[in-house]
Scaffold this active site. Structure first.
Site, PDB file in Angstrom:
ATOM      1  N   GLN A 226       0.661  -1.180   0.136  1.00  0.00           N
ATOM      2  CA  GLN A 226      -0.116  -0.064   0.109  1.00  0.00           C
ATOM      3  C   GLN A 226       1.021   1.031  -0.152  1.00  0.00           C
ATOM      4  O   GLN A 226       0.695   2.220  -0.571  1.00  0.00           O
ATOM      5  CB  GLN A 226      -0.725   0.065   1.329  1.00  0.00           C
ATOM      6  CG  GLN A 226      -1.737   1.149   1.400  1.00  0.00           C
ATOM      7  CD  GLN A 226      -3.057   1.077   0.142  1.00  0.00           C
ATOM      8  OE1 GLN A 226      -3.173  -0.420  -0.059  1.00  0.00           O
ATOM      9  NE2 GLN A 226      -3.680   1.930   0.058  1.00  0.00           N
TER      10      GLN A 226
ATOM     11  N   GLU B 114       0.242 -25.928   6.248  1.00  0.00           N
ATOM     12  CA  GLU B 114       1.180 -26.453   7.510  1.00  0.00           C
ATOM     13  C   GLU B 114       0.400 -26.219   9.018  1.00  0.00           C
ATOM     14  O   GLU B 114       0.850 -26.014  10.020  1.00  0.00           O
ATOM     15  CB  GLU B 114       2.198 -25.388   7.809  1.00  0.00           C
ATOM     16  CG  GLU B 114       3.474 -26.053   7.878  1.00  0.00           C
ATOM     17  CD  GLU B 114       4.078 -26.879   6.916  1.00  0.00           C
ATOM     18  OE1 GLU B 114       5.173 -27.641   7.260  1.00  0.00           O
ATOM     19  OE2 GLU B 114       3.888 -27.006   5.756  1.00  0.00           O
TER      20      GLU B 114
END
EC number: 1.3.8.5
Length: 362
Positions: free
Chosen positions: A334, A361
Site C-alpha cells: 500500500q 502447515e
C-alpha cells in the site's frame, strides 16, 4: 540479531548473504517462469541447509530449532517461496532421521541432506485438510509389502521430487489407524496430477500425488504401524515454526522495501518519508514484526527443550506470525501506491508468496 549468540549471528549472516547473492536476483524470474531452482538449493545444501536439524552422522547440520528459525527467516528475504519448500524438505528429512531405523536413516538421509534428492510431505487429501485424522489413502498389508491406494492434494514439490513421506491408513478409522510410509519416485502405480496454477509459491511445483496399487516394502514404514498420525503431528510442530519464520523474512524484506520507497518517492514537493502518518505506520509494522519474531523464537526454544506446552506455542506462533506478517507485507505494498501492484516491484511477490502461509502447515 538481538539476543542471539555469536554462532547464531554467524548462521544468520551466511543465510542473509546467500539470500542476497543467490536468491534475490532470481526471485522474480523463478516466479514468472515457474522455475524450481534445484541447483540453487543444492548450493544452499553445501552450506548445511538441506538437513538443518538432522543429526550429523547422516549428513545433517545438527542445529537447534531456534538456529533453524533464524536461517529460514534470513533465506526467506531472498525468495520466500523457495525457502518455504526448503523448510518442508527439511521437515521430511527430520522425520526420517527421527522415526526411521538405522537402515532407513542411512539409506535416505545423506542424499536428502545434500539435496541430491528432494522430499515431499504427503498428508493432505482432497477431502481431508485440517481434519487429517479422517484421511482415506489406504495401505493393505500383503506379506512383507503394503499395497497403497488413494491420492494426496496440494503436495509441494509433487512430481519433481524423489522421496514421498506418505500418511496412509493401515488400520481402523481415526488417528490410531494411520501409518507412515516412504515412497520413492519411479514406484509402479505412483503418478501425479497436473501442475497447479497458484497465486504465489510459483518457484515450487504443486500437484496431486496418486497411488494406484503401489507396492511398498514394509521396510519403508517409519516407526510402528499406527504411529503415523503422531509422526505427522510432530513433524508439523516444527513445520509451523519453519513457515512462520519464512513469513518473518518476507515481512522483514517488505519493511525495508517500504522504507526505501518512502525515502525516494516525492509527493507534494517532499519525500513521503517526511509524512508523520507514514512514519507511524512504518513504526507499527516494525513493532509487529519484532513481536511476531519473539513469539516464533520462543516457540522454537520450547520445541527444542521438549516442553509440554511446545505444540500449543508452535500453533500460536504460526497463527500470529503468518497473520501479522501478511498484514505487514500488504501495508508495505500500500505504501508503494500503484507501483506496489507492478511486478517490477518485489513487494507484490512477497504479498503473494506469504498469503498461503495463513492456510497451510496446520
Amino acid at each position: 540479531s538481538t539476543g542471539l549468540t555469536e554462532e547464531q549471528k554467524e548462521f544468520q549472516k551466511v543465510a542473509f548473504d546467500f539470500a542476497t547473492k543467490e536468491m534475490a536476483p532470481h526471485m522474480a524470474e523463478w516466479d514468472e517462469k515457474e522455475i524450481f531452482p534445484v541447483e540453487t538449493m543444492r548450493k544452499a545444501a553445501q552450506l548445511g541447509f538441506g538437513g538443518i536439524y538432522v543429526k550429523p552422522d547422516v549428513g545433517g547440520s545438527g542445529l537447534s530449532r531456534l538456529d533453524t528459525s533464524i536461517i529460514f527467516e534470513a533465506l526467506s528475504t531472498g525468495c520466500t517461496s523457495t525457502t518455504a519448500y526448503m523448510s518442508i524438505h527439511n521437515m521430511c528429512v527430520w522425520m526420517i532421521d527421527t522415526f526411521g531405523n538405522e537402515e532407513q536413516r542411512r539409506r535416505f538421509c545423506p542424499s536428502l541432506c545434500s539435496m541430491e534428492k528432494f522430499a515431499s510431505y504427503c498428508l493432505t487429501e482432497p477431502g481431508s485438510g485440517s481434519d487429517a485424522a479422517s484421511l482415506l489413502t489406504s495401505a493393505q498389508r500383503k506379506g512383507d509389502t503394503y499395497v497403497l491406494n488413494g491420492s494426496k492434494a496440494f503436495i509441494s514439490g509433487g512430481g519433481d521430487t524423489d522421496v514421498y513421506v506418505v500418511m496412509c491408513r493401515t488400520g481402523g478409522p481415526g488417528p490410531k489407524g494411520i501409518s507412515c510410509l516412504v515412497l520413492e519416485k519411479g514406484t509402479p502405480g505412483l503418478s501425479f496430477g497436473k501442475k497447479e496454477k497458484k497465486v504465489g509459491w510459483n518457484s515450487q511445483p504443486t500437484r496431486a500425488v496418486i497411488f494406484e496399487d503401489c507396492v511398498v516394502p514394509v521396510g519403508n514404514r517409519l516407526g510402528a504401524e499406527g504411529q503415523g498420525f503422531s509422526i505427522a503431528m510432530k513433524g508439523l510442530n516444527g513445520g509451523r515454526i519453519n513457515i512462520a519464520s519464512c513469513s518473518l523474512g518476507a515481512a522483514h524484506a517488505s519493511v525495508l522495501l517500504a522504507q526505501e520507497h518512502l525515502t525516494v518517492r516525492k509527493q507534494f514537493g517532499e519525500p513521503l518519508a517526511n509524512n508523520q502518518y507514514l512514519q507511524f505506520r512504518l513504526a507499527e509494522m516494525a513493532t509487529r514484526l519484532v513481536a511476531a519474531r519473539l513469539m516464533v523464537r520462543n516457540a522454537a526454544q520450547a520445541l527444542q527443550e521438549g516442553r509440554e506446552d511446545a505444540a500449543v506455542l508452535c500453533s500460536m506462533a504460526k497463527l500470529f506470525a503468518t497473520d501479522e506478517c501478511f498484514a505487514i507485507c500488504n501495508q508495505a505494498l500500500q505504501m508503494h501506491g500503484g507501483y506496489g501492484y507492478l511486478k517490477d516491484y518485489a513487494v507484490q511477490q512477497f504479498v503473494r508468496d506469504v498469503r498461503v502461509h495463513q492456510i497451510l502447515e496446520g
